[in-house]
Design a protein around this motif. Structure first.
Motif, PDB file in Angstrom:
ATOM      1  N   THR A  61     -14.766 -35.315  45.654  1.00 46.86           N
ATOM      2  CA  THR A  61     -14.282 -35.617  44.308  1.00 46.86           C
ATOM      3  C   THR A  61     -14.602 -34.403  43.450  1.00 46.86           C
ATOM      4  O   THR A  61     -15.769 -34.021  43.315  1.00 46.86           O
ATOM      5  N   THR A  62     -13.576 -33.770  42.906  1.00 42.03           N
ATOM      6  CA  THR A  62     -13.772 -32.589  42.076  1.00 42.03           C
ATOM      7  C   THR A  62     -14.320 -33.021  40.722  1.00 42.03           C
ATOM      8  O   THR A  62     -13.726 -33.840  40.033  1.00 42.03           O
ATOM      9  N   LEU A  63     -15.467 -32.459  40.349  1.00 37.38           N
ATOM     10  CA  LEU A  63     -16.093 -32.768  39.064  1.00 37.38           C
ATOM     11  C   LEU A  63     -15.778 -31.703  38.018  1.00 37.38           C
ATOM     12  O   LEU A  63     -15.577 -32.021  36.852  1.00 37.38           O
ATOM     13  N   ALA A  64     -15.755 -30.457  38.429  1.00 38.04           N
ATOM     14  CA  ALA A  64     -15.466 -29.353  37.511  1.00 38.04           C
ATOM     15  C   ALA A  64     -15.118 -28.118  38.332  1.00 38.04           C
ATOM     16  O   ALA A  64     -15.468 -28.033  39.514  1.00 38.04           O
ATOM     17  N   PHE A  65     -14.423 -27.176  37.709  1.00 34.30           N
ATOM     18  CA  PHE A  65     -14.099 -25.936  38.394  1.00 34.30           C
ATOM     19  C   PHE A  65     -13.861 -24.843  37.376  1.00 34.30           C
ATOM     20  O   PHE A  65     -13.573 -25.107  36.212  1.00 34.30           O
ATOM     21  N   VAL A  66     -14.008 -23.609  37.839  1.00 33.01           N
ATOM     22  CA  VAL A  66     -13.677 -22.430  37.044  1.00 33.01           C
ATOM     23  C   VAL A  66     -12.899 -21.504  37.966  1.00 33.01           C
ATOM     24  O   VAL A  66     -13.404 -21.102  39.014  1.00 33.01           O
ATOM     25  N   VAL A  67     -11.666 -21.194  37.604  1.00 32.34           N
ATOM     26  CA  VAL A  67     -10.854 -20.261  38.376  1.00 32.34           C
ATOM     27  C   VAL A  67     -10.902 -18.919  37.657  1.00 32.34           C
ATOM     28  O   VAL A  67     -10.429 -18.793  36.539  1.00 32.34           O
ATOM     29  N   MET A  68     -11.509 -17.947  38.310  1.00 29.57           N
ATOM     30  CA  MET A  68     -11.591 -16.586  37.793  1.00 29.57           C
ATOM     31  C   MET A  68     -10.540 -15.747  38.520  1.00 29.57           C
ATOM     32  O   MET A  68      -9.989 -16.190  39.524  1.00 29.57           O
ATOM     33  N   PRO A  69     -10.240 -14.532  38.054  1.00 29.91           N
ATOM     34  CA  PRO A  69      -9.211 -13.739  38.719  1.00 29.91           C
ATOM     35  C   PRO A  69      -9.474 -13.483  40.211  1.00 29.91           C
ATOM     36  O   PRO A  69      -8.538 -13.440  40.994  1.00 29.91           O
ATOM     37  N   ILE A 144     -11.108 -23.428  33.092  1.00 26.82           N
ATOM     38  CA  ILE A 144     -12.227 -24.339  33.308  1.00 26.82           C
ATOM     39  C   ILE A 144     -11.676 -25.734  33.336  1.00 26.82           C
ATOM     40  O   ILE A 144     -10.923 -26.131  32.461  1.00 26.82           O
ATOM     41  N   GLY A 145     -12.038 -26.497  34.333  1.00 31.98           N
ATOM     42  CA  GLY A 145     -11.559 -27.866  34.442  1.00 31.98           C
ATOM     43  C   GLY A 145     -12.696 -28.846  34.478  1.00 31.98           C
ATOM     44  O   GLY A 145     -13.659 -28.660  35.206  1.00 31.98           O
ATOM     45  N   MET A 146     -12.615 -29.852  33.652  1.00 33.06           N
ATOM     46  CA  MET A 146     -13.578 -30.951  33.647  1.00 33.06           C
ATOM     47  C   MET A 146     -12.816 -32.215  33.312  1.00 33.06           C
ATOM     48  O   MET A 146     -11.883 -32.195  32.526  1.00 33.06           O
ATOM     49  N   PRO A 147     -13.202 -33.333  33.910  1.00 32.33           N
ATOM     50  CA  PRO A 147     -12.529 -34.574  33.552  1.00 32.33           C
ATOM     51  C   PRO A 147     -12.766 -34.913  32.083  1.00 32.33           C
ATOM     52  O   PRO A 147     -13.843 -34.668  31.556  1.00 32.33           O
ATOM     53  N   CYS A 148     -11.749 -35.416  31.435  1.00 32.51           N
ATOM     54  CA  CYS A 148     -11.907 -35.856  30.060  1.00 32.51           C
ATOM     55  C   CYS A 148     -11.117 -37.140  29.868  1.00 32.51           C
ATOM     56  O   CYS A 148     -10.347 -37.528  30.723  1.00 32.51           O
ATOM     57  N   GLY A 149     -11.290 -37.785  28.761  1.00 34.29           N
ATOM     58  CA  GLY A 149     -10.647 -39.078  28.531  1.00 34.29           C
ATOM     59  C   GLY A 149      -9.358 -39.011  27.742  1.00 34.29           C
ATOM     60  O   GLY A 149      -8.893 -40.015  27.253  1.00 34.29           O
TER      61      GLY A 149
END
Length: 151
Positions: A61-69, A144-149
């Motif tokens: 389950t993906t909680l957060a991510f950061v995609v850099m170059p 940056i990805g994080m779940p939000c409502g």
């Protein structure tokens, strides 16, 4: 005098690595030769979509991510029956297929997180954030990805 080895020792980093269901992990995967494959928004979006692919989601389950170059940081919780290595392999394959070729170095870095709140809060940096489809993010060279409502 001992000679310094110039051969890679990535397999030494994997000794003793094991997956624990329910554990939250901080994962880092790096592009081949650290090439800035994700510098363009449209290409970075492929890396983001792969986090939510059914194959990857079956393991973590993906909680957060950061995609850099040139690399990706990923915080994920291992699902029952999944393995971290298989989840990362499937993520890399999904992105590589979307980009039309191999994008990643062979290995990945891994570290367990102390707890869900510690991990999820760590990428919440005070940058301008926009929301789309329930995930907060930032455009440009960093996503940056994080779940939000806010669906």
């Amino acid at each position: 005098m001992d000679r310094i080895s110039t051969s890679p020792h990535g397999r030494d980093l994997r000794k003793g690595r094991w997956s624990l269901s329910g554990q939250v992990y901080l994962l880092t995967v790096v592009t081949v030769y650290r090439a800035p494959r994700f510098a363009e928004w449209t290409v970075a979006r492929q890396a983001v979509r792969a986090f939510h692919s059914p194959q990857v989601a079956a393991h973590v389950t993906t909680l957060a991510f950061v995609v850099m170059p040139d690399h990706v940081h990923w915080q994920a919780q291992l699902n029952h029956g999944g393995t971290v290595s298989e989840a990362v392999r499937l993520y890399k394959v999904t992105v590589s297929v979307a980009l039309g070729g191999g994008a990643w170095q062979r290995a990945f870095m891994i570290g367990p997180c102390a707890g869900r709140m510690t991990c999820v809060r760590s990428p919440a940096i005070s940058w301008p954030i926009r929301c789309a489809r329930g995930w907060c993010g930032i455009s440009g060279n960093i996503f940056i990805g994080m779940p939000c409502g806010c669906r």
